[in-house]
Design a protein around this motif. Sequence first.
Motif, PDB file in Angstrom:
ATOM      1  N   CYS A 156       0.833  -1.206   0.000  1.00 30.20           N
ATOM      2  CA  CYS A 156       0.000   0.000   0.000  1.00 30.20           C
ATOM      3  C   CYS A 156       0.869   1.257   0.000  1.00 30.20           C
ATOM      4  CB  CYS A 156      -0.923   0.004   1.213  1.00 30.20           C
ATOM      5  SG  CYS A 156      -2.277  -1.180   1.125  1.00 30.20           S
ATOM      6  N   ALA A 157       1.931   1.241   0.801  1.00 35.20           N
ATOM      7  CA  ALA A 157       2.820   2.402   0.845  1.00 35.20           C
ATOM      8  C   ALA A 157       3.440   2.669  -0.521  1.00 35.20           C
ATOM      9  CB  ALA A 157       3.906   2.183   1.892  1.00 35.20           C
ATOM     10  N   ALA A 158       3.818   1.597  -1.226  1.00 32.66           N
ATOM     11  CA  ALA A 158       4.401   1.761  -2.560  1.00 32.66           C
ATOM     12  C   ALA A 158       3.376   2.310  -3.541  1.00 32.66           C
ATOM     13  CB  ALA A 158       4.944   0.422  -3.052  1.00 32.66           C
ATOM     14  N   LEU A 159       2.160   1.799  -3.497  1.00 27.40           N
ATOM     15  CA  LEU A 159       1.117   2.288  -4.398  1.00 27.40           C
ATOM     16  C   LEU A 159       0.734   3.730  -4.084  1.00 27.40           C
ATOM     17  CD1 LEU A 159      -1.118  -0.910  -4.487  1.00 27.40           C
ATOM     18  CD2 LEU A 159       0.152   0.050  -6.425  1.00 27.40           C
ATOM     19  N   ASP A 160       0.759   4.091  -2.813  1.00 24.28           N
ATOM     20  CA  ASP A 160       0.411   5.461  -2.420  1.00 24.28           C
ATOM     21  C   ASP A 160       1.422   6.477  -2.939  1.00 24.28           C
ATOM     22  OD1 ASP A 160      -1.855   4.598  -1.109  1.00 24.28           O
ATOM     23  OD2 ASP A 160      -0.911   4.558   0.882  1.00 24.28           O
ATOM     24  N   ARG A 161       2.647   6.012  -3.204  1.00 21.73           N
ATOM     25  CA  ARG A 161       3.675   6.935  -3.705  1.00 21.73           C
ATOM     26  C   ARG A 161       3.556   7.185  -5.209  1.00 21.73           C
ATOM     27  NH1 ARG A 161       6.925   4.039   0.147  1.00 21.73           N
ATOM     28  NH2 ARG A 161       7.621   2.596  -1.485  1.00 21.73           N
ATOM     29  N   VAL A 162       2.734   6.396  -5.887  1.00 21.75           N
ATOM     30  CA  VAL A 162       2.552   6.573  -7.327  1.00 21.75           C
ATOM     31  C   VAL A 162       1.644   7.782  -7.552  1.00 21.75           C
ATOM     32  CG1 VAL A 162       1.701   5.547  -9.460  1.00 21.75           C
ATOM     33  CG2 VAL A 162       2.843   4.115  -7.751  1.00 21.75           C
ATOM     34  N   ASN A 213      11.014  -6.632   1.932  1.00 21.36           N
ATOM     35  CA  ASN A 213      11.271  -5.553   0.988  1.00 21.36           C
ATOM     36  C   ASN A 213      10.612  -5.882  -0.344  1.00 21.36           C
ATOM     37  OD1 ASN A 213      12.815  -3.807   2.610  1.00 21.36           O
ATOM     38  ND2 ASN A 213      14.613  -5.103   2.346  1.00 21.36           N
ATOM     39  N   ILE A 214      10.075  -4.869  -1.006  1.00 23.09           N
ATOM     40  CA  ILE A 214       9.398  -5.081  -2.280  1.00 23.09           C
ATOM     41  C   ILE A 214       9.805  -4.015  -3.275  1.00 23.09           C
ATOM     42  CG2 ILE A 214       7.380  -6.118  -1.154  1.00 23.09           C
ATOM     43  CD1 ILE A 214       5.913  -3.442  -1.810  1.00 23.09           C
ATOM     44  N   LEU A 215       9.560  -4.300  -4.540  1.00 22.89           N
ATOM     45  CA  LEU A 215       9.663  -3.317  -5.615  1.00 22.89           C
ATOM     46  C   LEU A 215       8.336  -3.338  -6.376  1.00 22.89           C
ATOM     47  CD1 LEU A 215      13.266  -4.070  -6.982  1.00 22.89           C
ATOM     48  CD2 LEU A 215      12.551  -2.118  -5.579  1.00 22.89           C
ATOM     49  N   LEU A 216       7.962  -2.198  -6.912  1.00 22.99           N
ATOM     50  CA  LEU A 216       6.681  -2.060  -7.615  1.00 22.99           C
ATOM     51  C   LEU A 216       6.886  -1.615  -9.042  1.00 22.99           C
ATOM     52  CD1 LEU A 216       3.522  -1.784  -7.775  1.00 22.99           C
ATOM     53  CD2 LEU A 216       3.834   0.543  -6.863  1.00 22.99           C
ATOM     54  N   ASP A 217       6.145  -2.240  -9.949  1.00 20.60           N
ATOM     55  CA  ASP A 217       6.063  -1.789 -11.330  1.00 20.60           C
ATOM     56  C   ASP A 217       4.576  -1.747 -11.693  1.00 20.60           C
ATOM     57  OD1 ASP A 217       6.761  -0.948 -13.828  1.00 20.60           O
ATOM     58  OD2 ASP A 217       7.349  -2.934 -14.570  1.00 20.60           O
TER      59      ASP A 217
END
Length: 340
Positions: free
Chosen positions: A275-281, A334-338
């Motif tokens: 969610c944190a990664a998606l919120d940064r998009v 740890n994750i990465l998002l694309d």
Amino acid sequence: MKKRHINIPVFIPHLGCPNTCVFCNQHAISGASSFRREGIVSEIDTVLSSVDSDKVTAEIAFFGGSFTGIDRDTMLFCLDTAEEYVKRGQVSGIRMSTRPDYINDEILDVLQKYTISEVELGIQSFSDAVLGRCRRGHTAKTAETACRLLRERGIPFVGQMMVGLPGADVTTETECAERISSLGASGCRIYPTVVFKGTALHAMTVRGEYVPLNLAEAVERSAAVLEVFLSHGVRCLRVGLCESENLHSKEYYAGPNHPAMGELVGAELYYRRMCAALDRVTADIRGCTPVFYVPTGDISMAVGQKRVNKQKIIEKYGVKSPRFIENSDLIRYNILLDIK
């Protein structure tokens, strides 16, 4: 190939404990009601006989009671016995669990004569109010002093803490994790509180004075605590009691008792990080497909039991079903998002 690590547990149920905390029933947790020091060698040899030393490293672990509080003759016998296995190269070291009020300079003088890998401190909480309600028998200052003494002697220590104790909340729990981390812990264990029959906590629960956490609450609060430890680089040895610790025995009464508590908490932590990664998009991602790169072996944890994390991501962000791809360069959580 990296060797797998195991502990060879030698349980010393309730030996050395000066009082009984409200949550404690060591017989229920360890499955042992008595201790015979003459049986140590056979216990250790039984485990070692089934271990492939080319693939596994082992430590002898004195768990269940307050090891440094038992009578000195028995403690030295246990340490001398374990040290012989170290000298023969059969185990790499010795670890033990104990109370903060049984750590002092005299005890540490003894321990430093042996190959001590880590001392596991049953800190449980850094709130004096919580410790008092649990009849813990020591203050937060006592725990702080024990951590400092171990750190000064160069003996690594693991901070054990509990979630859902009487009087505790997510604030006192995350503060406890912060204190354990700042005091230099090499690792942590997180235990959601389980109510066993025959304990004072059982009586408090029956009287309505204590309400155990449900499973969802335990997962959320444990994930918050784990996040703190990870932010400080403190490794987590375990979340929740082991299945072998009689969570489903006749002694269990109430509280979060899922055998895969660690998996559930890990899944919650992955969900928060996704969610944190998606919120940064900054772009509109509705209708897109998130692709999450996760550490090798962690796809099932990241997806969550019954694919719950996938479904929550879809519902919250209006995206298509997320994809998960392993990445061997990533470490756990740890994750990465694309975005596709």
